[in-house]
Write a protein that holds these residues in place. Sequence first.
Motif, PDB file in Angstrom:
ATOM      1  N   TRP A   1       0.838  -1.202   0.000  1.00 27.58           N
ATOM      2  CA  TRP A   1       0.000   0.000   0.000  1.00 27.58           C
ATOM      3  C   TRP A   1       0.870   1.247   0.000  1.00 27.58           C
ATOM      4  O   TRP A   1       0.673   2.162  -0.795  1.00 27.58           O
ATOM      5  CB  TRP A   1      -0.937  -0.002   1.208  1.00 27.58           C
ATOM      6  N   TRP A   2       1.879   1.278   0.894  1.00 26.19           N
ATOM      7  CA  TRP A   2       2.738   2.453   0.966  1.00 26.19           C
ATOM      8  C   TRP A   2       3.550   2.634  -0.318  1.00 26.19           C
ATOM      9  O   TRP A   2       3.755   3.756  -0.769  1.00 26.19           O
ATOM     10  CB  TRP A   2       3.651   2.380   2.182  1.00 26.19           C
TER      11      TRP A   2
ATOM     12  N   VAL B   1       3.638   6.248  -2.462  1.00 26.21           N
ATOM     13  CA  VAL B   1       4.820   7.091  -2.639  1.00 26.21           C
ATOM     14  C   VAL B   1       5.544   6.837  -3.967  1.00 26.21           C
ATOM     15  O   VAL B   1       6.565   7.461  -4.238  1.00 26.21           O
ATOM     16  CB  VAL B   1       5.816   6.944  -1.459  1.00 26.21           C
ATOM     17  N   GLY B   2       5.016   5.927  -4.774  1.00 27.47           N
ATOM     18  CA  GLY B   2       5.631   5.649  -6.061  1.00 27.47           C
ATOM     19  C   GLY B   2       6.934   4.883  -5.962  1.00 27.47           C
ATOM     20  O   GLY B   2       7.836   5.067  -6.769  1.00 27.47           O
TER      21      GLY B   2
ATOM     22  N   VAL C   1      10.499  -0.236   1.261  1.00 30.23           N
ATOM     23  CA  VAL C   1       9.977   0.522   0.129  1.00 30.23           C
ATOM     24  C   VAL C   1      11.060   1.504  -0.283  1.00 30.23           C
ATOM     25  O   VAL C   1      11.522   2.302   0.529  1.00 30.23           O
ATOM     26  CB  VAL C   1       8.671   1.257   0.496  1.00 30.23           C
ATOM     27  N   ARG C   2      11.450   1.407  -1.542  1.00 31.69           N
ATOM     28  CA  ARG C   2      12.530   2.232  -2.080  1.00 31.69           C
ATOM     29  C   ARG C   2      12.063   2.888  -3.370  1.00 31.69           C
ATOM     30  O   ARG C   2      11.119   2.432  -3.985  1.00 31.69           O
ATOM     31  CB  ARG C   2      13.740   1.362  -2.413  1.00 31.69           C
ATOM     32  N   GLY C   3      12.781   3.901  -3.784  1.00 31.91           N
ATOM     33  CA  GLY C   3      12.499   4.524  -5.069  1.00 31.91           C
ATOM     34  C   GLY C   3      13.035   5.929  -5.149  1.00 31.91           C
ATOM     35  O   GLY C   3      13.433   6.527  -4.137  1.00 31.91           O
TER      36      GLY C   3
ATOM     37  N   GLN D   1      14.221   5.350   3.070  1.00 32.41           N
ATOM     38  CA  GLN D   1      13.538   4.069   2.931  1.00 32.41           C
ATOM     39  C   GLN D   1      12.491   3.894   4.018  1.00 32.41           C
ATOM     40  O   GLN D   1      12.716   4.218   5.184  1.00 32.41           O
ATOM     41  CB  GLN D   1      14.531   2.914   3.049  1.00 32.41           C
ATOM     42  N   LEU D   2      11.347   3.356   3.634  1.00 33.89           N
ATOM     43  CA  LEU D   2      10.314   2.970   4.577  1.00 33.89           C
ATOM     44  C   LEU D   2      10.402   1.460   4.727  1.00 33.89           C
ATOM     45  O   LEU D   2      10.545   0.746   3.738  1.00 33.89           O
ATOM     46  CB  LEU D   2       8.932   3.356   4.049  1.00 33.89           C
ATOM     47  N   ALA D   3      10.335   0.969   5.949  1.00 36.87           N
ATOM     48  CA  ALA D   3      10.424  -0.467   6.178  1.00 36.87           C
ATOM     49  C   ALA D   3       9.233  -0.920   7.002  1.00 36.87           C
ATOM     50  O   ALA D   3       8.649  -0.148   7.762  1.00 36.87           O
ATOM     51  CB  ALA D   3      11.728  -0.816   6.897  1.00 36.87           C
TER      52      ALA D   3
END
Length: 125
Positions: free
Chosen positions: A21-22, A26-27, A41-43, A49-51
């Motif tokens: 979802w996250w 955030v793309g 979550v990376r990009g 980074q969100l973990a």
Amino acid sequence: MTLSLGMITCDSTDPVPLATWWSEQVGGTVADPFGGTFLMVRGDNVPVQLAFQLVEDPTPGKNRIHYDFAAPDLDAEVDRLVAAGATLVGRRGDDSFAWVTLADPQGNEFCVASAGASEAELSAG
């Protein structure tokens, strides 16, 4: 020696759909090197980074650390997030500075402010 922020981690009893979802919001993309127990979550659009890590029993109550995001069009972004499954918690601030508190599909609160907000104003959220 100085510290640098490596990532922000959120506990979850079901981290795979939360990370997914996250990443959509955030793309970013989801990296799952540990078989669903710790996802990142990376990009290019994700400066930190969100973990999301699997826990049996998350800490109860309001989360003490939360994500603060900036958006070029606050109202449009809030509408998009709510349509994607976020819950509106409250609109905050006044005419000089406003932000919106939302909760993700697992109830973790986060804030969105106008992209023109100063760093000091964002840290007040």
